[in-house]
Write an enzyme that holds these catalytic residues in place. Sequence first.
Site, mmCIF file in Angstrom:
data_model
loop_
_atom_site.group_PDB
_atom_site.id
_atom_site.type_symbol
_atom_site.label_atom_id
_atom_site.label_comp_id
_atom_site.label_asym_id
_atom_site.label_seq_id
_atom_site.Cartn_x
_atom_site.Cartn_y
_atom_site.Cartn_z
ATOM 1 N NE ARG A 65 -3.650 -0.428 2.564
ATOM 2 C CZ ARG A 65 -4.541 -0.516 1.628
ATOM 3 N NH1 ARG A 65 -4.994 -0.053 0.787
ATOM 4 N NH2 ARG A 65 -4.910 -1.994 2.044
ATOM 5 C CB THR A 89 -19.107 10.575 -0.587
ATOM 6 O OG1 THR A 89 -18.630 9.484 -1.318
ATOM 7 C CG2 THR A 89 -18.942 11.859 -1.224
ATOM 8 C CB SER A 124 -21.341 11.044 6.358
ATOM 9 O OG SER A 124 -22.418 10.582 7.182
ATOM 10 N N GLY A 143 -7.759 6.794 9.896
ATOM 11 C CA GLY A 143 -8.888 5.772 10.153
ATOM 12 C C GLY A 143 -9.655 5.291 9.359
ATOM 13 C CG ASP A 189 -15.637 5.389 6.149
ATOM 14 O OD1 ASP A 189 -15.148 5.975 5.296
ATOM 15 O OD2 ASP A 189 -15.981 4.168 6.023
#
Length: 193
Positions: free
Chosen positions: A64, A107, A135, A142, A144
């Site tokens: 990653r 989003t 939202s 973290g 969301d």
Amino acid sequence: MLTVAVLISGSGSNLRALLEAASHPDFPARIVVVGADRDAEGLAHAEAFGIPSFTVPFRSFDNREAWGEELARQLDVWTPDLIVLSGLMRLLPAALVARYAPQIINTHPAYLPEFPGAHGVRDALAAGVTQTGASVIVVDDGVDSGPILAQERVPVQEDDTEHALHERIKPVERRLLIDVVRRVATGELVLTH
């Protein structure tokens, strides 16, 4: 004029709505580039609006962090004022988030902090709630968990399937996203960690 980079993984329905909004002369932001972590259908929206795009395939990297370094190199070419994650189904590496924070927004198809993660709609249905929502948040390191910029409730109907509920949430997500980008561009909304 606020410059925006949008990152996607899929069909790009939120991207399309943002491109349409930004194409109006009175909208205070411009999308300068669209990036994807795979050969995403939504890249066709960028092409249709004459917006440059790039792909940084996640599977082409050992980890990653290496993927995030290349993503940052691609973004840096465009020096965006704001990065919008619009259906990007990858967690950004902490180093990339730290580099651009708090200028990354996302989003999410739930009324956070309820039902974070990749399956917010499915999780809401499984929990048997009568309402969920949409939202827009600032991205942190973290899942969301960043500051909430805008959100709105969406009722869950008794016969809802995951697809049907998600289809009712998407227009709310789009409207909230466009409004947040507009408010950031006009200075009405200041992003913080």
